[in-house]
Design a protein around this motif. Structure first.
Motif, mmCIF file in Angstrom:
data_model
loop_
_atom_site.group_PDB
_atom_site.id
_atom_site.type_symbol
_atom_site.label_atom_id
_atom_site.label_comp_id
_atom_site.label_asym_id
_atom_site.label_seq_id
_atom_site.Cartn_x
_atom_site.Cartn_y
_atom_site.Cartn_z
ATOM 1 N N VAL A 115 -17.968 -21.567 -18.371
ATOM 2 C CA VAL A 115 -17.832 -21.390 -16.916
ATOM 3 C C VAL A 115 -18.456 -20.060 -16.494
ATOM 4 C CG1 VAL A 115 -16.257 -21.341 -14.949
ATOM 5 C CG2 VAL A 115 -15.644 -22.644 -16.991
ATOM 6 N N THR A 116 -19.226 -20.120 -15.421
ATOM 7 C CA THR A 116 -19.766 -18.914 -14.796
ATOM 8 C C THR A 116 -19.228 -18.803 -13.379
ATOM 9 O OG1 THR A 116 -21.797 -18.891 -16.102
ATOM 10 C CG2 THR A 116 -21.865 -17.774 -13.974
ATOM 11 N N TYR A 117 -18.702 -17.635 -13.043
ATOM 12 C CA TYR A 117 -18.218 -17.357 -11.696
ATOM 13 C C TYR A 117 -19.292 -16.571 -10.948
ATOM 14 C CZ TYR A 117 -13.702 -19.084 -13.120
ATOM 15 O OH TYR A 117 -12.692 -19.909 -13.551
ATOM 16 N N PHE A 118 -19.724 -17.101 -9.807
ATOM 17 C CA PHE A 118 -20.737 -16.452 -8.981
ATOM 18 C C PHE A 118 -20.062 -15.825 -7.765
ATOM 19 C CE2 PHE A 118 -23.769 -17.248 -5.302
ATOM 20 C CZ PHE A 118 -24.423 -16.033 -5.447
ATOM 21 N N LEU A 119 -20.259 -14.511 -7.589
ATOM 22 C CA LEU A 119 -19.669 -13.763 -6.480
ATOM 23 C C LEU A 119 -20.760 -13.459 -5.455
ATOM 24 C CD1 LEU A 119 -17.487 -11.238 -8.538
ATOM 25 C CD2 LEU A 119 -16.978 -13.618 -7.894
ATOM 26 N N VAL A 129 -24.785 -20.237 -2.839
ATOM 27 C CA VAL A 129 -25.252 -20.709 -4.139
ATOM 28 C C VAL A 129 -26.382 -21.726 -4.000
ATOM 29 C CG1 VAL A 129 -23.634 -22.641 -4.391
ATOM 30 C CG2 VAL A 129 -24.419 -21.398 -6.423
ATOM 31 N N GLU A 130 -26.503 -22.362 -2.853
ATOM 32 C CA GLU A 130 -27.592 -23.312 -2.646
ATOM 33 C C GLU A 130 -28.961 -22.638 -2.765
ATOM 34 O OE1 GLU A 130 -27.001 -25.156 1.123
ATOM 35 O OE2 GLU A 130 -25.065 -26.054 0.576
ATOM 36 N N ALA A 131 -28.994 -21.347 -2.500
ATOM 37 C CA ALA A 131 -30.260 -20.616 -2.542
ATOM 38 C C ALA A 131 -30.636 -20.167 -3.941
ATOM 39 C CB ALA A 131 -30.198 -19.406 -1.600
ATOM 40 N N ASP A 146 -14.664 -18.041 -2.545
ATOM 41 C CA ASP A 146 -14.822 -17.225 -1.343
ATOM 42 C C ASP A 146 -14.497 -15.777 -1.663
ATOM 43 O OD1 ASP A 146 -15.032 -16.320 1.263
ATOM 44 O OD2 ASP A 146 -13.147 -17.214 1.932
ATOM 45 N N GLY A 147 -15.367 -14.858 -1.216
ATOM 46 C CA GLY A 147 -15.127 -13.432 -1.414
ATOM 47 C C GLY A 147 -14.912 -12.679 -0.120
ATOM 48 N N VAL A 195 -19.188 -13.693 -15.434
ATOM 49 C CA VAL A 195 -19.077 -13.380 -14.012
ATOM 50 C C VAL A 195 -20.377 -12.727 -13.579
ATOM 51 C CG1 VAL A 195 -17.901 -11.163 -14.479
ATOM 52 C CG2 VAL A 195 -17.694 -12.262 -12.217
ATOM 53 N N VAL A 196 -20.977 -13.259 -12.516
ATOM 54 C CA VAL A 196 -22.254 -12.761 -12.021
ATOM 55 C C VAL A 196 -22.147 -12.590 -10.513
ATOM 56 C CG1 VAL A 196 -23.458 -13.970 -13.885
ATOM 57 C CG2 VAL A 196 -23.308 -15.040 -11.626
ATOM 58 N N GLY A 197 -22.881 -11.641 -9.970
ATOM 59 C CA GLY A 197 -22.811 -11.430 -8.529
ATOM 60 C C GLY A 197 -23.982 -10.629 -8.029
ATOM 61 N N LEU A 198 -24.188 -10.684 -6.737
ATOM 62 C CA LEU A 198 -25.288 -9.956 -6.127
ATOM 63 C C LEU A 198 -24.784 -9.103 -4.974
ATOM 64 C CD1 LEU A 198 -25.982 -11.691 -3.278
ATOM 65 C CD2 LEU A 198 -26.958 -13.256 -4.964
#
Length: 379
Positions: A115-119, A129-131, A146-147, A195-198
């Motif tokens: 599992v990867t969590y995208f923030l 995430v669609e982008a 949601d953040g 966990v990944v985020g931008l």
């Protein structure tokens, strides 16, 4: 100081805000053909039987870990792409969790998945995430919680602002993660969780990996506000608290065509308290600073990746922050991968080295295969 006293300062500094743009409009990944089947639930739940599935084509989810599903408020984008809506005492209002399943999730019922969590970034949402199509992978589950427009992936110091309850860190780490593990066939060890985020989420991903190394064996921060020792990063937080939307729009190179703002104005000390180093008033900032050596030391044994460009008013600062974090990781003897793609020419034709999905999407396209390989090697 109160938000009124800091309004002028916030407006002046938010031009360098490091928060991410709102949801970008990019082509969504192709709809997979597999149809998942309902999944038996393990672990403690708050109701004796699963809640009815809004569609027979997606897994059945049960309430639990402080999360309550909102009946009839699930969006099914495809059999492997759907969005749940939940409520929790940790946050005011309703909040969404978007889930992307591998194509074979339903046709290989004995298999468990990493599992990867995208923030997402500031003023963004779960649909960002669609982008980044690479995040809809056939080798892992991707979860996008949601953040908030300006949640900063933190339990706010002030809980009585116009935002109400704002315990984002508790929501994500003690509710969403076990909720996903209970309701989906996941590999529940840290070696199979990332966990990944931008931007704002880049801070969140590095902070979460440091706060809970028992949960996350892999972390990636893309163009993140990851050094609270730089005045530009507290300025970004103040800009979101005070909703200095105009400054953000002026400096953004996202090209998303959106500028939704950061929600209601709150006190300038609402998230992390006072940023001023007087009588230890900035103690919360110091405690959560991802670049602090004591916090970075917690990443020993974690796969760390940093991406940044340096070609606009925002990313000259994310580059400086990333340089600092990389240098300190090296000093600590903690391996990491650092990609500074400068003006973007080395990354992708769509990337101009700025703070936008034209760079973030190809960065994820570069990162995800490496993450998939790391997951596979951890068998």
């Amino acid at each position: 100081m109160t938000s009124l006293r800091l309004a002028t300062l916030g407006a002046a500094l938010a031009i360098t805000a490091l928060t991410g743009a709102g949801a970008a409009h990019a082509a969504a990944p192709a709809v997979p053909s597999a149809v998942p089947v309902p999944v038996p639930v393990s672990g403690p739940v708050s109701s004796p039987s699963p809640s009815p599935s809004p569609s027979p084509s997606i897994p059945v989810f049960s309430n639990g870990y402080g999360l309550t599903l909102v009946p009839g408020d699930t969006e099914v984008h495809s059999p492997t792409d759907f969005t749940l809506t939940v409520t929790t005492k940790q946050l005011s209002g309703k909040h969404r969790i978007r889930i992307l399943l591998p194509t074979a999730y339903g046709t290989d019922p004995a298999r468990r998945w990493p599992v990867t969590y995208f923030l997402h970034g500031g003023s963004g949402n779960v649909n960002d995430v669609e982008a980044a199509p690479a995040l809809h992978s056939d080798s892992m589950i991707t979860v996008v919680p949601d953040g908030g427009l300006k949640g900063w992936y933190a339990d706010w110091l002030m809980q009585n602002t116009a935002e109400g309850a704002a315990n984002w860190e508790t929501f994500h780490l003690t509710q969403v993660v076990p909720f996903i593990d209970a309701n989906l066939r996941t590999r529940g060890d840290r070696a199979h969780r990332a966990v990944v985020g931008l931007s704002m989420g880049g801070f969140g991903s590095l902070h979460y990996a440091e706060a809970r190394p028992d949960l996350f064996g892999h972390v990636a921060a893309l163009l993140g506000g990851i050094d609270f020792g730089m005045w530009q990063v507290p300025a970004a937080v103040l800009g979101t608290e005070l909703n200095v939307t105009g400054a953000w729009c002026a400096s953004s190179s996202s090209g998303s065509g959106q500028c939704t703002g950061f929600g209601p104005v709150v006190d300038s000390d609402a998230v992390f308290g006072s940023p001023y180093p007087v009588f230890d008033a900035d103690r919360v900032w110091k405690a959560v600073d991802p670049a602090a050596p004591d916090n970075l030391a917690k990443l020993a044994g974690t796969g760390v990746t940093l991406y940044t460009g340096d070609n606009d008013l925002i990313d000259v600062h994310t580059a400086a922050a990333s340089n600092t974090v990389k240098a300190r990781l090296d000093q600590l003897g903690i391996p990491s991968r650092y990609v500074n793609y400068g003006n973007g020419a080395s990354l992708a034709p769509s990337c101009d080295g700025g703070h936008n999905y034209g760079c973030w999407a190809p960065a994820f396209a570069d990162y995800v295969p490496r993450l998939e390989a790391a997951f596979a090697a951890a068998r």
